[in-house]
Motif scaffolding. Structure first.
Motif, mmCIF file in Angstrom:
data_model
loop_
_atom_site.group_PDB
_atom_site.id
_atom_site.type_symbol
_atom_site.label_atom_id
_atom_site.label_comp_id
_atom_site.label_asym_id
_atom_site.label_seq_id
_atom_site.Cartn_x
_atom_site.Cartn_y
_atom_site.Cartn_z
ATOM 1 N N LEU A 179 -92.872 -81.897 -1.413
ATOM 2 C CA LEU A 179 -94.164 -81.266 -1.130
ATOM 3 C C LEU A 179 -94.243 -80.032 -2.025
ATOM 4 O O LEU A 179 -93.355 -79.186 -1.998
ATOM 5 N N LYS A 197 -98.290 -84.031 -1.970
ATOM 6 C CA LYS A 197 -97.022 -84.755 -1.878
ATOM 7 C C LYS A 197 -96.806 -85.485 -3.198
ATOM 8 O O LYS A 197 -97.658 -86.269 -3.616
ATOM 9 N N PRO A 249 -91.404 -84.728 3.705
ATOM 10 C CA PRO A 249 -92.546 -85.333 3.006
ATOM 11 C C PRO A 249 -93.063 -86.615 3.673
ATOM 12 O O PRO A 249 -94.250 -86.932 3.603
#
Length: 594
Positions: free
Chosen positions: A497, A481, A385
């Protein structure tokens, strides 16, 4: 060379590969009665506890047939979809495969995918129906399934029982007659494929290989083609129940080599071993592994980082499907971003780190690999992420899709459909293999499979569904995200995510879970899930109250009020500078969200 047979055993998980291997070893007297135990080739504690094979195991047997002694090199392979890379490596070293099908279960998804792997490698297939002595054995039905799948004749299918030893002699004869002897030239330059390796703290790295051409002698100066490094062969030998040194191993045979290498980086599974004086060419057709699931692995104490790095190096030798690179996190310090073939693989690696190397680790939220395209047209591969570009610079994100093959009983079609369509799946095909077995083929995003799909599928179908998948391509998707904030501070290890349609539900559950797990402080803690600047879920952990008025007994109420006001001021200041300790259970909780 005419008397050598190299073969492996392939099947779906739990169809009796390791038990059949036990009977073959017993029948050929490779293993004495004293050493005999169930699943003798599964030498890891973990394999015995879970009852699954994790590693392929090679062993050599001798079999006397019509006055001639044959050498059998057997490789027992895992059956779970997460270890299919082990299977592909075993197949590269063989000429034939025993395809095992459970008489009570019939053909399942992994049976088919392992069979296709074997056919791609041009192996001779010997179909065997195992567990024929069980009450629920459906031999005629399973024979029909195999004939439909492979197109063989009924008399080519062998019937056996790994437990009681029925039909073992017929299998050994079929191996001699039906599996071709290896081809190769003992006079040509040496070409040996390294299909596995293991680290021994006394002897360094031991590499297992199969010789295709040439001869490898003890004391030869050898060269690894991919790395270009040269070494002396201190010891070569064959793999019986233990390692047995010999003077030379020639074309067609399987063996091991010890060169005293201590550094794991110098050895690569799939490499070709050749002679330094007369080098041969690289053996083609060995695939690089493609990890499916990524997760961060961090040491609990930052000082243990170097030890963890050594352990990962040694573990990668033994499990070439593990990939890793360095990563840093604000919350957890230094660690590794690791690529796994699936969630079971991830769990096994974590267990092995703890048992074999004494490393206690924290694992972050697993996620898959996305492709992000920026407004400038650059492509970024996002495995973590933190690598996600800012929203203002982002043009689109593509996520990986897979083709999932599910085989089950017809009465569970409704449950499977509901589950897969709920996971954003698209039904491509539904076909009946027999009257009692149906095959469903879906296209689905890999993200949806990563967490709990396999468990849910098993519970929805009472364990009767089998599942296998292959990656197909990347497609554009609305992935966002999601950050977790504790008192407005981001905890980067808990970021995920996720598809926008799922984010709110997932965020709310995660906040509720964290509320249970985080210890109360003397100030209020706000737990928030946010996408960008927009908060989508929130929970509060209320402050613990310290009894500041305990020393006031009697007297005027204003004295107590004054102390409480003072405490209130202190709490404000405490919240501004207070930082929240996140226990390890919180990181694991994310994996167990329902």
């Amino acid at each position: 060379m005419k008397q050598i047979r190299n073969f492996c055993i392939i099947a779906h998980i739990d169809h009796g590969k390791s038990t059949l291997a036990d009977r073959l070893l017993e029948h050929t007297k490779t293993i004495g009665e004293r050493d005999m135990m169930n699943q003798v080739l599964d030498d890891m504690d973990l394999e015995r506890e879970k009852g699954i094979t994790i590693k392929s195991h090679a062993i050599q047997m001798q079999y006397l047939h019509n006055g001639t002694t044959y050498i059998f090199n057997l490789i027992d392979t895992p059956g779970h979809v997460d270890f299919s890379y082990e299977v592909s490596r075993a197949l590269a070293a063989c000429e034939g495969a025993l395809l095992l099908v459970d008489a009570t279960q019939g053909i399942q998804a992994q049976t088919i995918s392992n069979l296709y792997l074997a056919i791609d490698n041009d192996l001779e297939i010997i179909p065997i129906i195992n567990k024929i002595d069980m009450d629920g054995a459906k031999i005629p039905e399973v024979q029909d399934q195999i004939i439909d799948l492979i197109g063989c004749k009924e008399d080519e299918i062998l019937l056996a029982s790994g437990k009681t030893g029925i039909g073992i002699e017929a299998i050994l004869e079929a191996i001699v007659k039906r599996i071709p002897a290896p081809t190769g030239n003992t006079e040509a330059p040496l070409q040996a494929l390294m299909f596995d390796s293991v680290f021994n703290s006394f002897r360094g790295i031991i590499a297992y290989f199969r010789v295709f051409n040439g001869t490898l002698k003890k004391g030869d100066k050898i060269k690894f083609v991919a790395t270009g490094e040269e070494y002396f062969a201190d010891e070569v030998g064959v793999l019986k129940l233990g390692m047995q040194p010999v003077n030379e191993i020639s074309a067609g045979n399987v063996g091991y080599i010890i060169t005293g290498i201590k550094n794991a980086k110098e050895v690569k599974v799939g490499d070709t071993i050749t002679l330094a004086s007369n080098p041969g060419e690289m053996i083609k057709g060995f695939e690089e592994v493609k990890p499916m699931v990524f997760a961060g692995i961090f040491p609990v104490v930052t000082e243990d980082f170097e030890e963890l790095r050594d352990s990962m190096d040694k573990l990668q030798l033994n499990d070439a499907s593990l990939t890793y690179e360095l990563e840093t996190s604000q919350a957890l310090g230094f660690g590794f971003r690791c690529g796994f073939l699936g969630l079971l693989h991830m769990e096994i690696i974590q267990e092995r780190l703890e048992r074999e190397f004494n490393q206690t680790v924290i694992t972050t939220v697993p996620n898959v690999s996305f492709h992000a395209y920026t407004t400038r047209g650059e492509k970024i591969i996002v495995n973590n992420p933190a690598q996600m570009p800012e929203l203002t610079k982002l043009d689109r994100i593509e996520e990986p899709y897979i083709r999932a093959q599910i085989i089950s009983l017809p009465e569970y079609i409704g449950n499977i459909m509901t589950l897969c369509l709920g996971k954003r799946g698209i039904l491509l095909n539904q076909s009946y293999l027999t009257t009692t077995r149906v095959e469903l083929i879906f296209e689905m995003p890999l993200t949806e499979i990563v967490f709990d799909f396999y468990d849910k599928l098993k519970s929805q179908t009472r364990g009767y569904a089998s599942f296998d998948y292959t990656p197909i391509d990347y497609r554009e998707s609305d992935i966002v995200k999601m950050d977790i904030l504790l008192n407005s501070e981001k905890v980067d290890a808990l970021s995920a995510l996720i598809h926008r349609s799922r984010a709110q539900d997932f965020g709310r559950k995660l906040c509720e879970k964290l509320k249970e797990l985080l210890p109360r402080q003397q100030f209020q803690i706000a737990i928030q899930a946010a996408i960008g600047a927009k908060v989508i879920a929130r929970e509060n952990i209320s402050a613990m109250r310290k009894d500041v008025t305990a020393k006031c007994y009697g007297g005027d109420i204003s004295r107590k009020r004054k102390l409480l006001e003072k405490q209130k001021e202190g709490k404000k200041r405490m919240r501004q500078i207070g930082n929240v300790e996140v226990p390890q259970e919180a990181f694991l909780a994310v994996l167990k969200l329902d």
